[in-house]
Design a protein around this motif. Structure first.
Motif, PDB file in Angstrom:
ATOM      1  N   ASP A  18      32.303 114.493  41.525  1.00 36.37           N
ATOM      2  CA  ASP A  18      33.698 114.549  41.972  1.00 36.37           C
ATOM      3  C   ASP A  18      33.837 115.091  43.387  1.00 36.37           C
ATOM      4  OD1 ASP A  18      34.896 113.532  39.764  1.00 36.37           O
ATOM      5  OD2 ASP A  18      35.399 115.468  38.858  1.00 36.37           O
ATOM      6  N   THR A  19      33.060 116.123  43.705  1.00 43.76           N
ATOM      7  CA  THR A  19      33.154 116.706  45.043  1.00 43.76           C
ATOM      8  C   THR A  19      32.761 115.661  46.076  1.00 43.76           C
ATOM      9  OG1 THR A  19      32.558 118.834  44.088  1.00 43.76           O
ATOM     10  CG2 THR A  19      32.377 118.655  46.460  1.00 43.76           C
ATOM     11  N   GLY A  20      31.692 114.890  45.763  1.00 40.92           N
ATOM     12  CA  GLY A  20      31.271 113.811  46.652  1.00 40.92           C
ATOM     13  C   GLY A  20      32.368 112.763  46.799  1.00 40.92           C
ATOM     14  N   ALA A  21      33.000 112.398  45.698  1.00 42.04           N
ATOM     15  CA  ALA A  21      34.069 111.394  45.755  1.00 42.04           C
ATOM     16  C   ALA A  21      35.224 111.889  46.624  1.00 42.04           C
ATOM     17  CB  ALA A  21      34.561 111.081  44.346  1.00 42.04           C
ATOM     18  N   ARG A  33      22.072 105.063  38.200  1.00 40.13           N
ATOM     19  CA  ARG A  33      23.469 104.693  37.969  1.00 40.13           C
ATOM     20  C   ARG A  33      23.763 104.764  36.467  1.00 40.13           C
ATOM     21  NH1 ARG A  33      26.761 100.196  36.866  1.00 40.13           N
ATOM     22  NH2 ARG A  33      28.206  99.523  38.482  1.00 40.13           N
ATOM     23  N   PRO A  34      24.808 105.506  36.079  1.00 38.71           N
ATOM     24  CA  PRO A  34      25.110 105.580  34.638  1.00 38.71           C
ATOM     25  C   PRO A  34      25.586 104.222  34.112  1.00 38.71           C
ATOM     26  CG  PRO A  34      26.443 107.156  35.913  1.00 38.71           C
ATOM     27  CD  PRO A  34      25.762 106.267  36.886  1.00 38.71           C
ATOM     28  N   VAL A  37      34.675 104.628  38.560  1.00 38.79           N
ATOM     29  CA  VAL A  37      35.185 104.172  39.854  1.00 38.79           C
ATOM     30  C   VAL A  37      36.450 104.997  40.118  1.00 38.79           C
ATOM     31  CG1 VAL A  37      36.008 102.226  41.212  1.00 38.79           C
ATOM     32  CG2 VAL A  37      34.258 101.878  39.464  1.00 38.79           C
ATOM     33  N   THR A  38      36.309 106.021  40.952  1.00 37.60           N
ATOM     34  CA  THR A  38      37.469 106.859  41.260  1.00 37.60           C
ATOM     35  C   THR A  38      38.342 106.146  42.282  1.00 37.60           C
ATOM     36  OG1 THR A  38      36.475 107.953  43.142  1.00 37.60           O
ATOM     37  CG2 THR A  38      36.002 108.902  40.969  1.00 37.60           C
ATOM     38  N   GLU A  72      38.525 102.569  47.423  1.00 39.63           N
ATOM     39  CA  GLU A  72      38.944 102.430  48.820  1.00 39.63           C
ATOM     40  C   GLU A  72      37.806 101.983  49.730  1.00 39.63           C
ATOM     41  OE1 GLU A  72      40.504 106.355  49.302  1.00 39.63           O
ATOM     42  OE2 GLU A  72      42.228 105.931  48.025  1.00 39.63           O
ATOM     43  N   GLY A  73      36.598 101.859  49.210  1.00 45.56           N
ATOM     44  CA  GLY A  73      35.503 101.345  50.021  1.00 45.56           C
ATOM     45  C   GLY A  73      34.298 102.252  50.004  1.00 45.56           C
TER      46      GLY A  73
END
Ligand SMILES: Cc1cc2nc3c(=O)[nH]c(=O)nc-3n(C[C@H](O)[C@H](O)[C@H](O)COP(=O)(O)OP(=O)(O)OC[C@H]3O[C@@H](n4cnc5c(N)ncnc54)[C@H](O)[C@@H]3O)c2cc1C
Ligand code: SF4
Length: 486
Positions: A292-295, A317-318, A337-338, A343-344
């Motif tokens: 999440d922090t990375g996203a 990849r899960p 997919v957050t 957004e890319g």
């Protein structure tokens, strides 16, 4: 049960997001405002009120989900809000930010898409705020006891609100310049606008909770002074030490911990800076860490106008479906997919960074990586798979290793740590030090907002019992239950 055929006649619909090209030009929440209300009562009507609601157990707060689904279906928003607040101090935070382990445990989810519990939750609380149903609840009488809460993240705020309402005089100490912890300075505006924190703080102030910002316990105020001044202390200081990546080139300019990068973007939205001192604008950005922090770094970099964004993850990849090791009703680790990923940017799995490359001025210019695979339970590099990717801004989002010990607070209190570097506690959330309790990431390790609120509430009960010998505050969760930590 509100609508006996709801789950047969209505399909799952979730909140509508704004078009990507529109939302990356601003910092507002990604959802279309008002898009949920027209659909949410029918969505709540999909709840089967199944008799043994596994969602209760899936939710760390034990939210009374079928009860408020029923009220939401009948559009009795006042009653729905009352039921929601019975277990959750801040549903506007969880309704926006929770990964919703409740939905993974929904009985309908066994063979149909689960009820949109999180969307119902946020609709109830947004409606309650809009209609003026959320009001201060000051205590009827004061106990004469005083409590200091260290840290103003969701754990500290939940503990403080519960203890204030129980009649104790509560002061929250926060080392940052604003209240909110990671809600304020970790989580970007596009996931949760900060107005939601501000109005809760107003409510808490009106109830009697006091806040002191820019006071770091251990450094600005020693622990023994705090213990002398207060009858009890709750340590809700989070797990704020970022995990580092000690590879050659780490010292180059342009390589930052995520929590050096993200708060600056939030401070721009607070009006502290015109432009962020660290920006992705025009740069090739690499985010190391697939969580999440990375996203959040990915979404922030998009909005700052990055030339490209690549997110690296060392694990494979899960999968997109539950596997045999993650049966219903557990919370499965699935490919997500957050909104930031919509957004890319590119996501690369099963890779490890070997070193960084810089220019003659010491600025990072590229990152070298190699593919990795698990062999006999060990992660091994695959020969011949090394490659270089351009990188002028790198953010390290590889998790956190525990409570900050640099200010001396842990030693001054004499707190025991567990084998994971978190503050050890018993079932009442009491530490080894008399009168000192712990809640949230500080005791649990890096976790979730819903767990922080749950632990704050539970620690408050422990403190209340310690101070008065009994407590009418809700019963605690199990402090050692880490099953839902993601
Ligand atoms: C970037 C990011 C994004 C996240 N996104 C999500 C999400 O979408 N959903 C989700 O459920 N979880 C998310 N999380 C995790 C979640 O934010 C945390 O689990 C949660 O905030 C923990 O709450 P807490 O109150 O224990 O600690 P924190 O929120 O970390 O608050 C601790 C506070 O204590 C203060 N403090 C520390 N030491 C002292 C001291 N000595 N004196 C005074 N103050 C002190 C700190 O400044 C901080 O404000 C995210 C985490 C990060 C880093
Ligand atoms: S707090 Fe999270 S787990 Fe609990 S009901 Fe809300 S979305 Fe579900």
């Amino acid at each position: 049960m509100a609508d006996p055929k709801g789950f047969l006649t209505t399909g799952r619909e979730v909140a509508e997001t704004r078009p990507v090209e529109e939302r990356v030009k601003d910092w507002n929440e990604v959802y279309v405002p008002g898009s949920l209300l027209p659909i949410i009562s029918k969505q709540a009507g999909r709840c089967m009120d199944c008799g043994i609601p596994f969602c209760h157990n899936g939710c760390p707060l034990g939210n009374l989900i079928p009860e408020w689904n029923d009220y939401a279906y009948r559009e009795d928003w006042g009653a729905a809000s009352e039921r929601l607040h019975a277990t959750n101090n801040f549903p506007e935070f969880t309704g926006r930010l929770c990964p919703a382990p409740c939905e993974a445990a929904c009985v309908l989810g066994i063979n149909q898409p689960a009820v949109t519990i999180k969307n119902v939750e946020v609709s109830i609380i947004d409606k309650a705020w809009d209609s003026g149903d959320v009001t201060p609840q000051p205590p009827e009488r004061l106990s004469g006891k005083t409590v200091a809460v260290i840290g103003s993240g969701p754990a500290g705020l939940a503990a403080a609100q519960q203890l204030t309402r129980a009649g104790h005089t509560v002061v929250v100490y926060e080392r940052a310049d604003r209240i909110g912890g990671l809600l304020r300075y970790g989580i970007p505006e596009f996931k949760m606008e900060k107005v939601h924190i501000n109005r809760r703080i107003e409510q808490m102030r009106a109830e009697g909770t006091k806040f002191r910002t820019e006071v770091e316990i251990g450094k600005d105020m020693p622990a023994d002074a705090l213990r002398r001044r207060y009858d009890a202390v709750v340590v809700a200081a989070g797990s704020t030490v970022s995990r580092d990546l000690p590879v050659p080139g780490r010292e180059l300019n342009g390589i930052h911990f995520a929590m050096e990068y993200l708060p600056l973007a939030n401070k721009v939205q607070e009006g502290d800076f015109v432009a962020p001192p660290i920006t992705a604008e025009g740069k090739h950005v690499v985010v190391i860490g697939g969580g999440d922090t990375g996203a959040d770094c990915v979404g922030t970099a998009h909005r700052q106008g990055a030339a490209s964004v690549t997110q690296l993850e060392i694990m494979p990849r899960p999968g997109e479906e539950r596997n045999a090791n993650q049966p219903w009703p557990t919370f499965p680790m699935l490919y997500k997919v957050t909104s930031a990923h919509e957004e890319g940017g590119e996501r690369v799995y099963s890779v490890s960074t070997t070193h960084f490359e810089g220019d003659e001025d010491g600025n990072v210019q590229a990152l070298h990586l190699v593919e990795v695979e698990f062999k006999d339970g060990k992660l091994e590099q695959k020969p011949g798979t090394e490659r270089r990717i351009p990188a002028q801004l790198v953010t390290l989002a590889m998790g956190f290793t525990g409570i900050d010990r640099s200010n001396g607070m842990v030693e001054q209190f004499g707190l025991d740590l567990d084998d994971r570097g978190n503050v050890a506690r018993d079932a009442d959330f009491a530490t080894n030090v008399d009168g000192v309790f712990v809640a949230g990431d500080a005791g649990r390790g890096q976790s979730l907002i819903v767990w922080a609120i749950a632990e704050g509430r539970s620690a408050a009960r422990g403190v209340d019992r310690y101070l008065t010998g009994a407590s009418a505050l809700p019963a605690p969760i199990r402090p050692t239950d880490r099953a839902l930590t993601v």
